[in-house]
Design an enzyme around this catalytic site. Structure first.
Site, PDB file in Angstrom:
ATOM      1  N   ASP A  26      40.505  34.959  47.471  1.00  0.00           N
ATOM      2  CA  ASP A  26      39.542  33.985  46.931  1.00  0.00           C
ATOM      3  C   ASP A  26      39.447  34.281  45.439  1.00  0.00           C
ATOM      4  OD1 ASP A  26      37.639  32.020  46.737  1.00  0.00           O
ATOM      5  OD2 ASP A  26      35.998  33.275  47.429  1.00  0.00           O
ATOM      6  N   CYS A  77      37.858  27.327  43.668  1.00  0.00           N
ATOM      7  CA  CYS A  77      36.880  26.227  43.633  1.00  0.00           C
ATOM      8  C   CYS A  77      37.034  25.476  42.312  1.00  0.00           C
ATOM      9  CB  CYS A  77      35.451  26.750  43.813  1.00  0.00           C
ATOM     10  SG  CYS A  77      34.951  27.976  42.582  1.00  0.00           S
ATOM     11  N   ASP A  90      35.672  43.819  45.163  1.00  0.00           N
ATOM     12  CA  ASP A  90      35.253  43.089  43.970  1.00  0.00           C
ATOM     13  C   ASP A  90      34.896  44.115  42.916  1.00  0.00           C
ATOM     14  OD1 ASP A  90      33.609  41.434  42.053  1.00  0.00           O
ATOM     15  OD2 ASP A  90      34.054  39.919  43.561  1.00  0.00           O
ATOM     16  N   ASP A 112      50.954  56.526  45.985  1.00  0.00           N
ATOM     17  CA  ASP A 112      51.163  57.763  46.736  1.00  0.00           C
ATOM     18  C   ASP A 112      51.147  57.445  48.228  1.00  0.00           C
ATOM     19  OD1 ASP A 112      51.285  60.259  47.804  1.00  0.00           O
ATOM     20  OD2 ASP A 112      49.380  60.988  46.971  1.00  0.00           O
TER      21      ASP A 112
END
Length: 439
Positions: free
Chosen positions: A291, A341, A235, A270
């Site tokens: 997600d 969602c 994230d 690479d």
């Protein structure tokens, strides 16, 4: 369905977003299958149910640390103790049920609307804060927008959610559009909330009579409730990564590695690169969960969405960039799960149609358990493909009568276990799941 029958008004949307969503739910494919009236009624039910909390809270139990029965018992004891501290009622009853189809999930009913009498002293909170109260939270000071002029610690107050975002911080007598979410006791003086030189923190209003009685999981069984190979999480928001690592530590999961990294760039060019973290060589993973960032229009309760249409539609291009990365990172024979969602076609079924056309190596797969509805018409997918998708559509199993407590007056009586189990897969937030196999 008259709007005044609901406890809360329908979710407030900008007109352009309302019209966009209406066109989604009343598209040509839908109208070829059902009448205009039926499609319109479904859309209006969606707008109503989004502003109300689901009937149940789901908890993922860490059954690698203890049996489901032990976690169920300990969770009940902790929540009972919590409610003794927070509630004015002496009669504390906690119902916890195993999910009828998912073996490591527990269900806790949300009781309401309850017959709470409004008080003369009013506190106004932001819409996001009001939604959190309906899911069991207390009111934290940053979410408070307006209080009585002379509010002191210990004062009993009624809490209202500002629906239109028009209440200015520090207001003393707001008269705009708002909805009642329950009664509480001030934990701070007004001056501490609005006149402090430092950013205000902590609980500002402790809820003692919420309109909807929903369990709060703040600090409850951190090592047993909530989540099992190696898992690599990416994230680009550092705060989210830190929370992942904190939760993994609390759950004694040493198989989770989290990195603050832009997932779009997660494939290395690479081939000789040999590092533990991202970017990774192509075909590095057996399973990929995408997600995806999304418009979040399936979240409940949500009484207002302030986003404009450009913001709502901005997620599809990002999701497709992430899809390209996910497919490249997935091994042949591996499984990719795509989830959101939200309730839009553009971020759900249209993304599936695009993925199947863009990546010939991907095929849709059955999902087990399949407890949601099938995919929605409108993206050109075949009936067989739609049946392989899971769209959790709360408007299909939601009614105003149920939202009001099985009748025309509020109630504090919980539903029977059989009735709750029946609603477990229907009265949910709105979300979407697609499962692909890479050949």
């Amino acid at each position: 369905m008259p709007e005044e029958m609901s406890i809360f008004p329908r979710i407030a949307l900008k007109p352009e977003v309302h019209d966009y969503l209406r066109n989604v739910f009343i598209n040509k494919e839908v109208l070829a299958a059902v009448s205009q009236g039926e499609a319109e009624q479904r859309f209006q039910r969606l707008l109503s149910c989004l502003s109300h909390p689901p009937a149940l809270t789901c908890v993922r139990a860490s059954t690698h640390l203890a049996s489901l029965e032990e976690i169920q018992h300990r969770l009940g004891e902790e929540l009972k103790q919590q409610q003794k501290c927070d509630s004015q009622s002496e009669d504390i009853s906690i119902t916890i049920l195993p999910h009828p189809h998912i073996p490591d999930v527990l269900l806790l009913p949300v009781i309401g609307p309850r017959p709470v009498v409004q008080l003369s002293s009013e506190v106004i909170v932001g819409a996001q804060c009001g939604s959190a109260v309906l899911r069991g939270a207390h009111v934290f000071a940053p979410g408070i927008l307006a209080t009585p002029k002379f509010m002191k610690t210990g004062d009993a107050v009624s809490v209202f959610s500002d629906l239109e975002g028009k209440c200015t911080r520090g207001n003393k007598d707001f008269k705009g559009k708002r909805v009642f979410v329950g009664n509480g006791v001030a934990e701070m003086d007004r001056s501490n909330i609005f006149c402090s030189d430092e950013p205000v923190k902590g609980v500002g209003i402790r809820m003692v009579e919420p309109l909807y009685q929903s369990p709060s999981f703040d600090g409850v069984l951190p090592s047993l409730a909530f989540l099992q190979g190696e898992v690599v999480a990416l994230d680009k928001i550092r705060g989210k990564v830190e929370r992942i690592l904190q939760n993994a530590k609390a759950l004694h999961l040493d198989c989770i590695k989290a990195h603050c990294f832009n997932s779009i760039k997660a494939v290395c060019t690479d081939q000789a690169q040999d590092t533990e973290g991202p970017p990774f060589p192509p075909q590095s993973f057996d399973r990929v969960l995408l997600d995806a960032p999304c418009s979040g229009l399936g979240q409940r309760p949500s009484m207002a969405c302030t986003w404009n249409l450009k913001e709502i539609c901005s997620y599809q291009p990002l999701q497709r960039k992430l899809f390209h990365t996910a497919v490249r990172l997935l091994k042949r024979g591996g499984v990719l799960v795509y989830s959101t969602c939200t309730v839009t076609l553009a971020e759900n079924e249209e993304q599936v149609a695009w993925a199947l056309n863009t990546f010939p190596c991907l095929t849709l797969q059955p999902q087990e358990p399949h407890i949601g509805a099938e995919g929605m018409l409108g993206a050109g997918l075949s009936p067989e493909q739609l049946r392989l998708l899971q769209r959790f559509s709360p408007e299909l199993g939601w009614s105003v009568a149920e939202a009001r407590g099985e009748g025309d007056s509020p109630t504090e009586q919980p539903e029977s276990p059989t009735s709750l189990a029946h609603r477990a897969n229907k009265d949910t937030i709105g979300f979407f799941i697609a499962k692909f196999l890479k050949s």
